[in-house]
Enzyme design. Structure first.
Site, PDB file in Angstrom:
ATOM      1  N   GLU A   1     115.204  51.531 -63.175  1.00 51.15           N
ATOM      2  CA  GLU A   1     114.793  50.675 -64.077  1.00 51.15           C
ATOM      3  C   GLU A   1     116.005  50.275 -65.173  1.00 51.15           C
ATOM      4  O   GLU A   1     116.146  49.061 -65.670  1.00 51.15           O
ATOM      5  CB  GLU A   1     113.771  51.615 -65.222  1.00 51.15           C
TER       6      GLU A   1
ATOM      7  N   GLU B   1     107.694  57.615 -59.246  1.00 53.50           N
ATOM      8  CA  GLU B   1     106.970  58.305 -60.228  1.00 53.50           C
ATOM      9  C   GLU B   1     105.625  58.280 -59.525  1.00 53.50           C
ATOM     10  O   GLU B   1     104.941  59.490 -59.989  1.00 53.50           O
ATOM     11  CB  GLU B   1     106.866  57.267 -61.509  1.00 53.50           C
TER      12      GLU B   1
ATOM     13  N   ALA C   1     114.212  59.757 -65.094  1.00 53.50           N
ATOM     14  CA  ALA C   1     114.148  60.464 -66.341  1.00 53.50           C
ATOM     15  C   ALA C   1     114.191  61.967 -65.831  1.00 53.50           C
ATOM     16  O   ALA C   1     113.862  62.428 -64.729  1.00 53.50           O
ATOM     17  CB  ALA C   1     112.909  60.124 -67.050  1.00 53.50           C
TER      18      ALA C   1
ATOM     19  N   GLY D   1     113.700  55.921 -63.430  1.00 54.32           N
ATOM     20  CA  GLY D   1     114.337  55.429 -64.743  1.00 54.32           C
ATOM     21  C   GLY D   1     115.719  55.052 -64.407  1.00 54.32           C
ATOM     22  O   GLY D   1     116.411  54.174 -64.820  1.00 54.32           O
TER      23      GLY D   1
HETATM   24  N1  DAK Z   1     115.348  65.391 -63.481  1.00 54.97           N
HETATM   25  C1  DAK Z   1     115.790  66.564 -63.646  1.00 54.97           C
HETATM   26  N2  DAK Z   1     116.518  67.248 -62.652  1.00 54.97           N
HETATM   27  C2  DAK Z   1     117.029  66.574 -61.427  1.00 54.97           C
HETATM   28  C3  DAK Z   1     116.081  65.137 -61.236  1.00 54.97           C
HETATM   29  C4  DAK Z   1     115.532  64.533 -62.359  1.00 54.97           C
HETATM   30  N3  DAK Z   1     114.888  63.353 -62.212  1.00 54.97           N
HETATM   31  N4  DAK Z   1     116.573  64.800 -60.013  1.00 54.97           N
HETATM   32  C5  DAK Z   1     117.343  65.632 -59.647  1.00 54.97           C
HETATM   33  N5  DAK Z   1     117.446  66.717 -60.332  1.00 54.97           N
HETATM   34  C6  DAK Z   1     118.385  67.974 -60.394  1.00 54.97           C
HETATM   35  C7  DAK Z   1     117.468  69.078 -59.294  1.00 54.97           C
HETATM   36  O1  DAK Z   1     116.354  69.832 -59.823  1.00 54.97           O
HETATM   37  C8  DAK Z   1     118.629  69.825 -58.861  1.00 54.97           C
HETATM   38  O2  DAK Z   1     118.802  70.719 -59.957  1.00 54.97           O
HETATM   39  P1  DAK Z   1     119.205  72.343 -59.500  1.00 54.97           P
HETATM   40  O3  DAK Z   1     117.958  72.940 -58.667  1.00 54.97           O
HETATM   41  O4  DAK Z   1     120.460  72.346 -58.794  1.00 54.97           O
HETATM   42  O5  DAK Z   1     119.225  73.096 -61.035  1.00 54.97           O
HETATM   43  C9  DAK Z   1     119.825  69.137 -58.853  1.00 54.97           C
HETATM   44  O6  DAK Z   1     119.492  67.802 -59.440  1.00 54.97           O
HETATM   45  C10 DAK Z   1     120.225  68.450 -57.476  1.00 54.97           C
HETATM   46  O7  DAK Z   1     118.967  67.974 -56.890  1.00 54.97           O
HETATM   47  P2  DAK Z   1     118.313  68.349 -55.481  1.00 54.97           P
HETATM   48  O8  DAK Z   1     118.650  69.711 -55.086  1.00 54.97           O
HETATM   49  O9  DAK Z   1     116.858  67.950 -55.550  1.00 54.97           O
HETATM   50  O10 DAK Z   1     119.317  67.368 -54.783  1.00 54.97           O
HETATM   51  P3  DAK Z   1     118.960  66.645 -53.040  1.00 54.97           P
HETATM   52  O11 DAK Z   1     120.198  66.046 -52.772  1.00 54.97           O
HETATM   53  O12 DAK Z   1     118.230  67.585 -52.232  1.00 54.97           O
HETATM   54  O13 DAK Z   1     117.891  65.505 -53.598  1.00 54.97           O
HETATM   55  C11 DAK Z   1     116.923  63.495 -54.756  1.00 54.97           C
HETATM   56  C12 DAK Z   1     118.002  64.532 -54.148  1.00 54.97           C
HETATM   57  C13 DAK Z   1     117.442  62.797 -55.777  1.00 54.97           C
HETATM   58  C14 DAK Z   1     116.098  63.041 -53.718  1.00 54.97           C
HETATM   59  C15 DAK Z   1     116.016  64.776 -55.542  1.00 54.97           C
HETATM   60  O14 DAK Z   1     116.741  65.551 -56.611  1.00 54.97           O
HETATM   61  C16 DAK Z   1     114.794  63.960 -56.165  1.00 54.97           C
HETATM   62  O15 DAK Z   1     113.803  63.741 -55.479  1.00 54.97           O
HETATM   63  N6  DAK Z   1     114.683  63.798 -57.525  1.00 54.97           N
HETATM   64  C17 DAK Z   1     113.904  63.369 -58.256  1.00 54.97           C
HETATM   65  C18 DAK Z   1     113.697  61.940 -58.461  1.00 54.97           C
HETATM   66  C19 DAK Z   1     112.726  61.231 -59.067  1.00 54.97           C
HETATM   67  O16 DAK Z   1     111.364  61.684 -58.746  1.00 54.97           O
HETATM   68  N7  DAK Z   1     113.016  60.452 -59.854  1.00 54.97           N
HETATM   69  C20 DAK Z   1     112.035  59.984 -60.953  1.00 54.97           C
HETATM   70  C21 DAK Z   1     111.974  60.712 -61.995  1.00 54.97           C
HETATM   71  S1  DAK Z   1     110.421  60.111 -62.924  1.00 54.97           S
HETATM   72  C22 DAK Z   1     107.717  57.860 -68.994  1.00 54.97           C
HETATM   73  C23 DAK Z   1     108.996  57.593 -69.288  1.00 54.97           C
HETATM   74  C24 DAK Z   1     109.787  57.414 -68.275  1.00 54.97           C
HETATM   75  C25 DAK Z   1     109.361  57.486 -66.801  1.00 54.97           C
HETATM   76  C26 DAK Z   1     108.091  57.852 -66.540  1.00 54.97           C
HETATM   77  C27 DAK Z   1     107.267  57.946 -68.127  1.00 54.97           C
HETATM   78  N8  DAK Z   1     106.936  57.837 -70.077  1.00 54.97           N
HETATM   79  C28 DAK Z   1     107.286  58.516 -71.037  1.00 54.97           C
HETATM   80  C29 DAK Z   1     105.454  57.403 -70.011  1.00 54.97           C
HETATM   81  C30 DAK Z   1     110.322  57.611 -65.796  1.00 54.97           C
HETATM   82  C31 DAK Z   1     110.103  58.466 -64.761  1.00 54.97           C
HETATM   83  C32 DAK Z   1     111.107  58.769 -63.939  1.00 54.97           C
HETATM   84  O17 DAK Z   1     112.037  58.350 -63.854  1.00 54.97           O
END
Ligand code: DAK
Length: 262
Positions: A114, A134, A66, A111
């Site tokens: 998911e 998450e 997300a 997500g």
């Molecule tokens: N959201 C927004 N931007 C993201 C992103 C994300 N999930 N993942 C990556 N980006 C963006 C980064 O901020 C960066 O943007 P800029 O700084 O260039 O503007 C760009 O994509 C490139 O990312 P990185 O520079 O970080 O690239 P790396 O190769 O170094 O790292 C990575 C890749 C995938 C390991 C890293 O970006 C990362 O850890 N991303 C986050 C992954 C993550 O935590 N995903 C889970 C998100 S939480 C709910 C509904 C839904 C959910 C929960 C609750 N409710 C309403 C209750 C679901 C939650 C999730 O999915």
């Protein structure tokens, strides 16, 4: 219909949805969910579409979860809607009467994982990574992750992945039964298309019945599931596709399924 956050195409009966926010590694926001809903409307209304492939634009990511930058600004009420909208879209994806392949070309996190679990099966590139990170953000999965992962890989494996938040490789995901097949990056798309095209030649009636029996039967006891199967089997036999399939076999020719659903 115009799309800005996904690419929606139809290629000879195979629909393709590409998540298209490569600068944010295809993270899902409210706009993506809205466009996915529109694409789903179009697929449901077009009986010439026989299979669907979901993938990510670019070479790095399927969906990195997300969109954290949007989620962080949502109020609790908006977050509940975001979560319910995401869950609703995934229920619709799961219930499509056609086979759906997740073609995972990179990160499928949060997500992203998911979404793949609401598809019928997953093909992944050797470079793909899966995970439910998450917990690292102080939250829990919100698009059905706590529910579908345990059904797919078992409760303790699901707990380990969700509680540690670690990323696993495509090979590890295959070993635990999350991913069906792993391919070199340059072969992934070809293999996903090959599978989609092969399934697109099958009868629409039997494909829909098969999918329903496996999905709905999974949540009930074996006897109830087998009753469901008998009814669906008899309906398939009575359908024009069933008659055509049997006749074509006996006449030693290829079946020509018309796919009349009723
Ligand atoms: N959201 C927004 N931007 C993201 C992103 C994300 N999930 N993942 C990556 N980006 C963006 C980064 O901020 C960066 O943007 P800029 O700084 O260039 O503007 C760009 O994509 C490139 O990312 P990185 O520079 O970080 O690239 P790396 O190769 O170094 O790292 C990575 C890749 C995938 C390991 C890293 O970006 C990362 O850890 N991303 C986050 C992954 C993550 O935590 N995903 C889970 C998100 S939480 C709910 C509904 C839904 C959910 C929960 C609750 N409710 C309403 C209750 C679901 C939650 C999730 O999915």
């Amino acid at each position: 219909m115009s799309y800005e956050n996904i690419i929606f195409q139809i290629d000879q009966g195979v629909a393709i949805i590409k998540f298209n926010r490569p600068k944010a590694l295809n993270a899902v926001n409210t706009e993506v969910l809205r466009e996915l809903g529109q694409a789903m409307d179009a697929i449901e209304a077009d009986s010439s579409i026989k299979a669907l492939i979901l993938t990510g634009e670019g070479t790095k990511s399927f969906v990195a979860g997300a969109d954290i930058s949007q989620m962080v600004n949502l109020t609790p009420i908006q977050l509940r809607k975001f979560s319910r909208d995401g869950q609703e879209i995934l229920f619709r994806l799961e219930a499509l009467p056609i086979p759906v392949i997740a073609c995972v070309n990179g990160f499928a996190l949060g997500g992203g994982t998911e979404i793949t679990m609401a598809c019928d099966f997953i093909y992944a590139s050797e470079t793909a990574k899966f995970g439910q990170p998450e917990i690292n953000l102080g939250v829990i999965p919100g698009f059905g992750g706590t529910q579908r992962l345990s059904r797919l890989v078992g409760k303790s494996m699901a707990k380990e992945l969700c509680m540690t938040g670690v990323m696993i490789s495509a090979q590890e995901a295959k070993a635990i039964g999350l991913v069906n097949k792993v391919f070199p990056p340059d072969k992934l798309w070809e293999e996903a298309m090959k599978a989609a095209r092969a399934m697109a030649t099958k009868g629409r009636v039997s494909m829909r019945a098969m999918k329903r029996c496996i999905d709905r039967g999974y949540d009930v006891d074996l006897h109830s599931g087998c009753y469901m199967e008998s009814d669906a089997f008899a309906l398939c036999m009575a359908s024009p596709d069933g008659k055509e399939g049997m006749t074509a076999f006996l006449e030693k020719r290829a079946a020509e399924f018309k796919g009349e659903l009723d």
